[in-house]
Design a protein around this motif. Structure first.
Motif: not given
Ligand SMILES: Cc1cc2nc3c(=O)[nH]c(=O)nc-3n(C[C@H](O)[C@H](O)[C@H](O)COP(=O)(O)OP(=O)(O)OC[C@H]3O[C@@H](n4cnc5c(N)ncnc54)[C@H](O)[C@@H]3O)c2cc1C
Length: 387
Positions: A84-92, A120-126, A152-158, A164-166
């Motif tokens: 969970g610390a790095c999986h975003g880097q794999m699939y984002n 590592q980050s993807m900002g979707v949830t609000e 505003q977004k919430v729970w946006i990880s790493r 960078w963030m999508i």
């Protein structure tokens, strides 16, 4: 290691295992206690190229399939770590790879592959909309050669450990689109620059040592060039990436499940109470055997999802089912592991309570179990949409 069938990708597993072995339980325990980020671990994975598995050769990655990528994630969790610390880097980066322009791919992917940039980050949830993503309130309005973002977004990880963030934002108001899934767009956000010009990041203390945040956007300006794909199509692009995410997280849960089963099996063979090993009691054996069966079954669905994905065939049902089965199996394995460690299961030094907290997350995020049921009911069984 306890396996019923020969392991797939044995060489790859051995290589990832030997890297993970340099980061023993004490390392992950200390990071958890300090609520720190496993910087050295993530750096080692990046330098070895494991997090660039899905990036094609032409952009500097290893050009592997989802099956191999899933083995990497599984082995991280199986070693006692937390992908969970790095999986975003794999699939984002998949969103960029599938929908970005050639120029964007040339700009971002080689740097992501080398680890120079983290995506590592993807900002979707609000906060106000939760799972009902099409109702998001964050807007990005075009102004000359820029988009201006508010919301505003919430729970946006790493976010604190990413360059960078999508970002998913509404570019056309919901009231003005014919289909509610239209009118949303995705953007690459340069996080360090954004923090100086309209983005505030507020960390959320949570049950797991998971770096996750509330984000506040106030007139943040993003260059129009940072739009990925066509304006208004962002929701579809995000959905496209979910099958990879779900399958990789299924593999992480399988890694967790195997960790719990290996640990508890060793423990109950050794622990003597009432003059015999506790593992001699059926009341102890059966829940462990049950969890083992469930993990193995989840693994079969994970390979099915990987095979379809790697052949570019539809795999939404399999990816969702793999995530559901694996998250449930790892949670049952976690329960059995904690229970049969007795009081020691609660002691930090056994690592069981840490992994127990970590694996619980996957019943809720990135998609809740109920939404997986709803997907299967609607898209596989043809039942009326329930929400
Ligand atoms: C540690 C952590 C990290 C996260 N990281 C990210 C991230 O990086 N980026 C990001 O965008 N998001 C992230 N999330 C958000 C995550 O994807 C959401 O929490 C999840 O999708 C559920 O949304 P919600 O919390 O708003 O729950 P809600 O939408 O409020 O739902 C709460 C519960 O209600 C039930 N429910 C809701 N709707 C229905 C329905 N129609 N039918 C039946 N049951 C229903 C489900 O059981 C669900 O669990 C993260 C969350 C956590 C906890």
């Amino acid at each position: 290691m306890l396996r019923s069938s020969p392991e797939q990708h044995a060489e790859l597993r051995d290589a990832v295992r030997s890297l993970c072995a340099q980061f023993p339980d004490e390392y992950h325990r200390r990071i958890d206690a300090e609520r720190a980020y496993p910087e050295a671990f993530v750096d080692a994975l990046t330098e070895a190229g494991w997090l660039a598995a899905l990036i094609p050769h032409e952009y500097g990655g290893s050009g592997l399939g989802l099956a191999e990528a899933s083995v990497i994630m599984e082995e991280i969790n199986r070693s006692g770590g937390n992908a969970g610390a790095c999986h975003g880097q794999m699939y984002n980066m998949g969103t960029l790879l599938r929908h970005g322009s050639e120029q964007q791919k040339q700009l971002y992917l080689p740097k992501i592959a080398s680890g120079e940039w983290r995506l590592q980050s993807m900002g979707v949830t609000e906060p106000g909309t939760g799972t009902d993503t099409t109702k998001i309130k964050t807007t990005a309005l075009k102004k000359g050669d820029r988009y201006v973002v508010n919301g505003q977004k919430v729970w946006i990880s790493r976010v604190q450990h990413s360059d960078w963030m999508i970002l998913l934002a509404r570019t056309t108001p919901l009231a003005e689109v014919t289909k509610k899934t239209e009118g949303m767009s995705i953007f690459m956000v340069d996080l360090r620059l954004a923090e100086k010009s309209g983005l505030s990041v507020r960390p959320i203390a949570n049950m797991v040592n998971h770096e996750t945040n509330e984000l506040f956007f106030e007139n943040l300006e993003i260059p129009a060039d940072n739009l990925i794909g066509r304006e208004g199509q962002g929701f579809r692009y995000i959905l496209d990436g979910l099958n990879a995410e779900r399958t990789l997280i299924a593999a992480e849960c399988i890694g967790d499940g195997r960790w719990f089963i290996d640990r508890v099996t060793a423990y109950v063979k050794d622990r003597v109470v009432f003059g015999r090993p506790i593992g001699q009691n059926q009341g102890v054996q059966f829940p462990i055997a049950d969890a083992y069966i469930e993990v193995e079954a989840a693994d079969l669905m994970r390979w099915q999802a990987c095979a379809l994905f790697d052949r570019h065939e539809p795999c939404g049902a399999q990816a969702n089912m793999a995530k559901y089965l694996a998250a449930k199996a790892s949670w049952e394995a976690a329960n059995a592991c904690l229970q049969f460690h007795g009081g020691f299961g609660f002691a930090h030094e056994y690592d069981v309570e840490r992994k127990f907290r970590e694996t619980r997350l996957y019943q809720v995020a990135p998609i809740s179990t109920n939404m997986v049921y709803a997907y299967i009911a609607e898209h596989v069984l043809g039942l009326p949409r329930s929400y």
